[in-house]
Enzyme design. Structure first.
Site, short mmCIF file in Angstrom:
data_model
loop_
_atom_site.label_atom_id
_atom_site.label_comp_id
_atom_site.label_asym_id
_atom_site.label_seq_id
_atom_site.Cartn_x
_atom_site.Cartn_y
_atom_site.Cartn_z
CE LYS A 153 -4.04 -2.29 2.34
NZ LYS A 153 -5.24 -2.08 1.62
CD GLU A 190 -4.87 5.33 3.21
OE1 GLU A 190 -6.06 5.33 3.56
OE2 GLU A 190 -4.51 4.63 2.70
NE ARG A 224 -7.87 -9.73 -5.39
CZ ARG A 224 -8.59 -9.05 -4.86
NH1 ARG A 224 -10.00 -9.25 -5.69
NH2 ARG A 224 -9.01 -8.32 -3.90
#
Ligand code: ADP
Length: 508
Positions: free
Chosen positions: A118, A203, A295
């Site tokens: 991330k 965050e 994916r």
């Protein structure tokens, strides 16, 4: 152009069944792998060939890279489809597949590795001018670092996240300075345990966002398109449960803007094959990159239904080296599609997994219904694997009909022996916030407890209880006639919604 005659699917459950179906339509042979407890699973029975690869624990079977590649080679498969979960986002697996001379149906290992972190993906997106949630770019070494990082984004609330995170794990919401140190250490600890990597970062915590994601598709020749958004805000434990395409609140202009940003993100990391760019969409209309999933996504069917596309077919075509068969302008949505995840969970008890044997199951059918299921009657829901057993997907020309159709289908779904998310889905679809599209990722926290209090009265529940007890005593799996009725009572009385409501009330 490479040729693919046979594909090994390195997965289990509904997604393996889903992939086999497309392969069969394309005239491609399929190879399934399975663990000892999955010997009689639908994915095994449906494949052209199937091989046992070890014990039930994923580390000994579905995560065993060497064994899976050995089976692929032995069976003569030219390609491996990883599905989602397990090895789907494991760059080492994608590399091992290519090194074995096989085609990995997905992006290249470098992209998987970049997007798997991330923190690294945030850096790449910032460099590509993609808006990210305000926060840190680098790993935080100490609570002191965390404190400085919070100051830099103008304070609380913040979210501590694991760089290697997935499945909603390793996240901690921090509302004030007093909670920071403990949450920081707890997140680090959970990240280490879950992912073997204790890197965490911070965050800004967006308080009531929508989770809107964009499906993208890119070929090996530099062409990339976006395939609209999916609204995935109905979540529990940061995990999706109901999804929809298109979102009822995203305007055509915003759709175009978010789509363009997603394609920009794809180009920035040299993306090939199907992928999803996830965004948080804030109440003021701004949106931020959250992560990219490299994916096929669980909820891909809603996109397929609205666009009339088969994403697995596109994935295979791209892996062979074919160019995208359409341009962005040719992507024309029609109608609305909704997906409800049918998970083996007790929605009345904090959504804890519910394992056991499915004593009886009958799937809904009729106009506009699609069920992607990995189980059948008498299947055992094992504690070794994730709790999702099927996806119920509807399509209709407009949202109102799609909602009515989904409700009708959920009530038709008969599944006895395990608890499922059906009662939650029924209640959620009935909620005014779902109808008007104003719901956010806070939906469960805001409304579910209240909905639980609005259950039917004692008399109705006692009646249901009586039926439920008769059913259990008579071993309903053997006794239920084909039409689902019991002792002259209509099937509707046996609906899981009512049985579960009773159980919930009794346990309080
Ligand atoms: P994972 O990879 O574990 O699924 P994500 O980063 O995709 O984690 O986030 C999962 C969910 O957690 C999101 O859909 C959203 O509901 C919530 N979430 C993540 N980051 C934030 C944030 N900064 N503010 C608010 N909610 C967030």
């Amino acid at each position: 152009m490479k040729k693919i005659h046979k594909i090994l699917i390195a997965n289990r459950g509904e997604i393996t069944v889903r992939i086999i179906r497309t392969c069969r339509e394309m005239g491609i042979k399929t190879v399934a792998v399975f663990s000892e407890v999955d010997r009689n699973a639908p994915h095994v029975l449906l494949a052209d060939e199937a091989y046992c690869i070890g014990a039930a624990a994923p580390a000994e079977s579905y995560l065993n890279i060497n064994k899976i590649i050995e089976v692929a080679q032995k069976s003569g498969a030219e390609a491996i489809h990883p599905g989602y979960g397990f090895l789907a986002e494991n760059a080492g697996f994608a590399t091992a597949v290519s090194e074995a001379g096989l085609i990995f149906i997905g992006p290249n290992p470098d992209t998987i590795a970049l997007m798997g972190s991330k923190t690294e993906s945030r850096k790449a997106m910032i460099a590509a001018n993609v808006p990210v949630v305000p926060g840190t770019k680098d790993a935080l070494a100490s609570p002191e670092d965390a404190r400085k990082a919070v100051d830099a984004i103008n304070g609380y609330p913040v979210l501590i996240k694991a760089a290697a995170g997935g499945g909603g794990k390793g996240m901690r919401i921090v509302k004030n300075a007093g909670e920071l140190e403990r949450a920081f250490l707890a997140a680090k600890n959970e990240a280490l345990k879950s992912f073997g990597d204790d890197t965490v970062y911070i965050e800004k915590y967006i308080e009531a966002p929508k989770h809107i994601e964009i499906q993208i598709i890119a070929d090996q020749h530099g062409n990339a398109c976006h395939l609209l958004e999916r609204e995935c805000s109905i979540q529990r434990r940061h995990q999706k449960i109901i999804e929809e395409c298109p979102s009822s609140v995203i305007s055509p202009e915003t759709r175009e803007k978010m789509g363009a940003v997603a394609v920009q993100a794809a180009h920035a990391c040299g993306y090939v094959n199907a992928g999803t760019v996830e965004f948080l969409y804030d109440t003021d209309g701004s949106f931020y990159f959250l992560e990219m999933n490299t994916r096929l996504q669980v909820e891909h069917p809603v996109t397929e239904e609205v666009l009339g596309l088969d994403l697995v077919r596109l994935q295979i075509m791209i892996a062979k080296g074919q160019a995208l068969p359409f341009t962005q302008a040719e992507i024309q949505p029609e109608g609305v599609s909704i997906e409800c995840r049918i998970n083996a969970e007790d929605v009345f008890n904090n959504f804890v997994p519910s394992t056991g044997k499915i004593a009886h199951m009958r799937l809904p059918a009729g106009p506009g219904i699609r069920v992607d299921s990995g189980v059948r009657s008498h299947s055992e829901i094992s504690p070794f694997y994730d709790s999702m057993v099927a996806k119920l997907v509807v399509w209709a020309p407009n949202r109102e009909t799609a909602l009515a159709r989904m409700k009708r289908a959920l009530l038709e779904y008969e599944i006895i022996g395990i608890d499922t998310t059906i009662p939650f889905c029924l209640a959620a679809l009935d909620h005014p916030a779902f109808h008007d599209g104003s719901f956010t990722t806070q939906f469960v926290d805001l409304y579910w407890a209240k909905l639980l209090d609005e259950m039917p009265d004692e008399t109705t529940l006692a009646e249901i209880a009586a039926i439920s007890i008769v059913l259990h005593e008579e071993e309903l799996s053997e006794k239920l006639p084909d039409d689902g009725s019991q002792n002259g009572k209509p099937a509707e009385v046996l609906s899981p919604w009512k049985l579960q409501q009773y159980r919930a009330l009794r346990s309080r």
